[in-house]
Design a protein around this motif. Structure first.
Motif, PDB file in Angstrom:
ATOM      1  N   GLN A   1      -9.685  14.197 -25.409  1.00  0.00           N
ATOM      2  CA  GLN A   1     -10.432  13.696 -26.395  1.00  0.00           C
ATOM      3  C   GLN A   1     -11.595  12.673 -26.192  1.00  0.00           C
ATOM      4  OE1 GLN A   1      -9.942  14.732 -29.685  1.00  0.00           O
ATOM      5  NE2 GLN A   1      -8.122  16.134 -28.983  1.00  0.00           N
ATOM      6  N   PRO A   2     -12.429  12.186 -26.852  1.00  0.00           N
ATOM      7  CA  PRO A   2     -13.305  11.067 -26.724  1.00  0.00           C
ATOM      8  C   PRO A   2     -12.855   9.973 -25.899  1.00  0.00           C
ATOM      9  CG  PRO A   2     -13.987  12.383 -28.733  1.00  0.00           C
ATOM     10  CD  PRO A   2     -12.493  12.773 -28.322  1.00  0.00           C
ATOM     11  N   TRP A   3     -11.744   9.439 -26.307  1.00  0.00           N
ATOM     12  CA  TRP A   3     -11.108   8.274 -25.851  1.00  0.00           C
ATOM     13  C   TRP A   3     -10.562   8.553 -24.300  1.00  0.00           C
ATOM     14  CZ3 TRP A   3      -6.304   9.548 -24.153  1.00  0.00           C
ATOM     15  CH2 TRP A   3      -5.465  10.506 -24.863  1.00  0.00           C
ATOM     16  N   GLY A   4     -10.467   9.866 -23.787  1.00  0.00           N
ATOM     17  CA  GLY A   4     -10.180  10.019 -22.637  1.00  0.00           C
ATOM     18  C   GLY A   4      -9.278  11.552 -22.607  1.00  0.00           C
ATOM     19  N   SER A   5      -8.460  11.453 -21.402  1.00  0.00           N
ATOM     20  CA  SER A   5      -7.774  12.637 -21.387  1.00  0.00           C
ATOM     21  C   SER A   5      -6.303  12.410 -21.079  1.00  0.00           C
ATOM     22  CB  SER A   5      -8.257  13.786 -20.201  1.00  0.00           C
ATOM     23  OG  SER A   5      -8.184  13.119 -19.090  1.00  0.00           O
ATOM     24  N   LEU A   6      -5.205  13.223 -21.305  1.00  0.00           N
ATOM     25  CA  LEU A   6      -3.864  13.055 -20.982  1.00  0.00           C
ATOM     26  C   LEU A   6      -3.386  14.319 -20.653  1.00  0.00           C
ATOM     27  CD1 LEU A   6      -1.281  11.455 -20.832  1.00  0.00           C
ATOM     28  CD2 LEU A   6      -0.966  12.120 -23.383  1.00  0.00           C
ATOM     29  N   ARG A   7      -2.473  14.382 -19.569  1.00  0.00           N
ATOM     30  CA  ARG A   7      -1.778  15.646 -19.075  1.00  0.00           C
ATOM     31  C   ARG A   7      -0.367  15.233 -18.567  1.00  0.00           C
ATOM     32  NH1 ARG A   7      -0.788  17.696 -14.184  1.00  0.00           N
ATOM     33  NH2 ARG A   7      -2.230  16.417 -13.176  1.00  0.00           N
ATOM     34  N   VAL A   8       0.524  16.045 -19.182  1.00  0.00           N
ATOM     35  CA  VAL A   8       2.046  15.749 -18.494  1.00  0.00           C
ATOM     36  C   VAL A   8       2.561  17.059 -18.510  1.00  0.00           C
ATOM     37  CG1 VAL A   8       4.096  14.616 -19.794  1.00  0.00           C
ATOM     38  CG2 VAL A   8       2.005  13.599 -19.910  1.00  0.00           C
ATOM     39  N   GLN A   9       3.269  17.163 -17.692  1.00  0.00           N
ATOM     40  CA  GLN A   9       4.058  18.405 -17.321  1.00  0.00           C
ATOM     41  C   GLN A   9       5.715  18.063 -16.897  1.00  0.00           C
ATOM     42  OE1 GLN A   9       2.264  21.943 -15.627  1.00  0.00           O
ATOM     43  NE2 GLN A   9       4.003  22.203 -14.368  1.00  0.00           N
ATOM     44  N   LEU A  10       6.418  18.354 -17.475  1.00  0.00           N
ATOM     45  CA  LEU A  10       8.014  18.255 -17.150  1.00  0.00           C
ATOM     46  C   LEU A  10       8.646  19.948 -16.857  1.00  0.00           C
ATOM     47  CD1 LEU A  10      10.416  16.447 -16.774  1.00  0.00           C
ATOM     48  CD2 LEU A  10      10.754  16.806 -19.341  1.00  0.00           C
ATOM     49  N   GLU A  11       9.018  20.037 -15.876  1.00  0.00           N
ATOM     50  CA  GLU A  11       9.707  21.187 -15.709  1.00  0.00           C
ATOM     51  C   GLU A  11      11.027  20.881 -14.931  1.00  0.00           C
ATOM     52  OE1 GLU A  11       8.514  25.309 -13.216  1.00  0.00           O
ATOM     53  OE2 GLU A  11       7.254  23.635 -12.985  1.00  0.00           O
ATOM     54  N   GLY A  12      11.874  22.149 -15.240  1.00  0.00           N
ATOM     55  CA  GLY A  12      13.415  22.080 -14.591  1.00  0.00           C
ATOM     56  C   GLY A  12      13.557  23.647 -14.092  1.00  0.00           C
ATOM     57  N   SER A  13      13.953  23.870 -12.923  1.00  0.00           N
ATOM     58  CA  SER A  13      14.314  24.919 -12.418  1.00  0.00           C
ATOM     59  C   SER A  13      15.799  25.013 -11.765  1.00  0.00           C
ATOM     60  CB  SER A  13      13.339  25.686 -11.548  1.00  0.00           C
ATOM     61  OG  SER A  13      13.220  24.846 -10.388  1.00  0.00           O
ATOM     62  N   GLN A  14      16.482  26.039 -11.858  1.00  0.00           N
ATOM     63  CA  GLN A  14      17.861  25.966 -11.522  1.00  0.00           C
ATOM     64  C   GLN A  14      18.354  27.535 -11.027  1.00  0.00           C
ATOM     65  OE1 GLN A  14      20.845  25.703 -14.727  1.00  0.00           O
ATOM     66  NE2 GLN A  14      22.078  24.329 -13.412  1.00  0.00           N
ATOM     67  N   PHE A  15      18.890  27.664  -9.677  1.00  0.00           N
ATOM     68  CA  PHE A  15      19.544  28.839  -9.610  1.00  0.00           C
ATOM     69  C   PHE A  15      21.055  29.208 -10.020  1.00  0.00           C
ATOM     70  CE2 PHE A  15      16.835  28.001  -5.778  1.00  0.00           C
ATOM     71  CZ  PHE A  15      16.077  29.088  -5.815  1.00  0.00           C
TER      72      PHE A  15
END
Length: 418
Positions: free
Chosen positions: A319-333
């Motif tokens: 957005q004009p105020w800036g940027s945000l990127r968030v990623q939460l990932e969980g993996s399991q055998f």
């Protein structure tokens, strides 16, 4: 034939929309009082900003969005044909509050860099016309629209929306006691339509380092070769399904051959058409991973089949105020539920106040799934030469950056001298 457009009166929001829907190719402005020249904050991370300021020179460019009457926010996205789509958002502020508009410029794959930036400048100029018309410069504004021959779209595309790229590179350096050779090459094939997104990528990496110590040569050779493929089918503006495949061989990870296949499903809270500005998604995948190892692992395995699943939550906002990127990932055998990995990745670029910006980024991980670690002690040479992956139970990295600019509010002058 030339069509001349003169604007001599007030401009409504409706009139603004009508004017900016036209294709304008030439604008000339005469001298105007400096206090009546529009101040613009140019906000584009992928543009040649110096070229824009130099060529579109009938406005004043300011260094901070809070100082401008107009915020020009430009985003860029690749097209299926290998080109780019630029979305130009003209956001009115102060005197132009709530007078907003959006234009689109498409640069085809065959455009040179100069043709692309020239076309973008033409579209920027077009979008500025209605705002200039609000000022005393309106009676000195001349707009011409020339006839344009529209090329007919070919009836058949022999490539069927496939784009191919072959790449390669070599890095070499040598000193008295050290020599380095890095090779990388591969191919990518991409197919993008409204319904499908398919990408296939075989890749090859070879790294060789020689160190001379007491007339003894220590050699380090690493390779990482593989293939990644994905096919994603659009269901509607919120749902999509896909299939992901990976093949890998890596000396660093002790994997002689690894093959994984995982179907996946994704839900987007916002419609996919809004993904350029804001995107919040949840994705789930489940599949299996078949591995053979170069050396016996710490669990006494030379080969194994590993069923597993993963859940990912992602936020991407610009957005004009800036940027945000968030990623939460969980993996399991699934064969051993205690073998899992949780990772969190974030990046925030925020314009807090006039001239003051903050950048925050972090990566956090809980690691409990290192099944390919080779058995036995790791030598000092392997550690120093990064020959092997090392055991760990977590990973953390963080960075904080701040900047503050002050002084003259204008930054329209371009000077590229030494």
């Amino acid at each position: 034939m030339l069509i001349f457009l003169f604007y001599l009166g007030p401009l409504s929001a409706q009139t603004l929309k009508e004017i900016t829907d036209q294709d304008t190719t030439n604008i000339k402005s005469l001298d105007a009082p400096s206090q009546d020249i529009i101040s613009v904050f140019l906000d584009c991370q992928t543009c040649d900003n110096n070229y824009i300021r130099q060529q579109v020179n009938f406005v004043n460019y300011v260094r901070d969005p809070t100082l401008g009457q107009l915020h020009l926010f430009i985003t860029r996205q690749g097209t299926a044909g290998g080109g780019s789509v630029f979305t130009l958002s003209f956001i009115g502020k102060k005197d132009f509050l709530e007078i907003n508009n959006t234009l689109t410029y498409i640069s085809v794959q065959t455009n040179t860099r100069d043709e692309e930036r020239e076309g973008l400048n033409t579209k920027i100029t077009l979008g500025l016309v209605p705002y200039v018309a609000h000022t005393s410069m309106a009676d000195k504004l001349f707009v011409s629209i020339s006839d344009v021959e529209i090329e007919q779209t070919p009836q058949e595309d022999k490539w069927q929306n496939w784009i191919f790229e072959v790449y390669g590179g070599i890095d070499f350096s040598k000193e008295t006691s050290v020599s380095v050779l890095d090779l990388r090459y591969g191919l990518s094939a991409e197919h993008i339509t409204e319904e499908w997104r398919i990408r296939l990528r075989p890749y090859f990496n070879y790294n060789k380092r020689d160190f001379v110590r007491n007339e003894e040569v220590i050699e380090s050779i690493l390779h990482r070769n593989g293939f990644s493929g994905r096919a994603v089918k659009s269901i509607n503006q919120h749902w999509s399904v896909g299939l992901f495949t990976n093949v890998v061989s890596s000396t660093f990870s002790n994997i002689d051959l690894g093959i994984s296949v995982a179907p996946a499903i994704e839900f987007s809270i916002f419609p996919y058409k809004q993904a350029l500005r804001k995107e919040v998604t949840v994705a789930y995948s489940a599949g299996f991973d078949r591995r053979t190892y170069m050396e016996e692992t710490i669990f006494g395995k030379m080969e194994e089949s590993l069923p597993g699943h993963a859940l990912e939550f992602g936020v991407r906002i610009r957005q004009p105020w800036g940027s945000l990127r968030v990623q939460l990932e969980g993996s399991q055998f699934l064969h051993d539920l205690e073998k899992y990995r949780i990772s969190f990745d974030s990046n925030l670029a925020w314009r807090v106040y006039k001239g003051f910006s903050v950048n925050l980024s972090s990566e956090l991980g809980i690691v409990r799934d290192q099944l390919s670690l080779p058995k036995g002690d790791v030598s000092l040479e392997d550690i120093l030469l990064s020959q092997r992956q090392l055991a760990t139970s977590f990973g953390i990295s963080m960075s904080v950056g701040m900047s503050y600019s002050f002084g003259s509010i204008y930054n329209s002058i371009v000077n590229t001298r030494l």
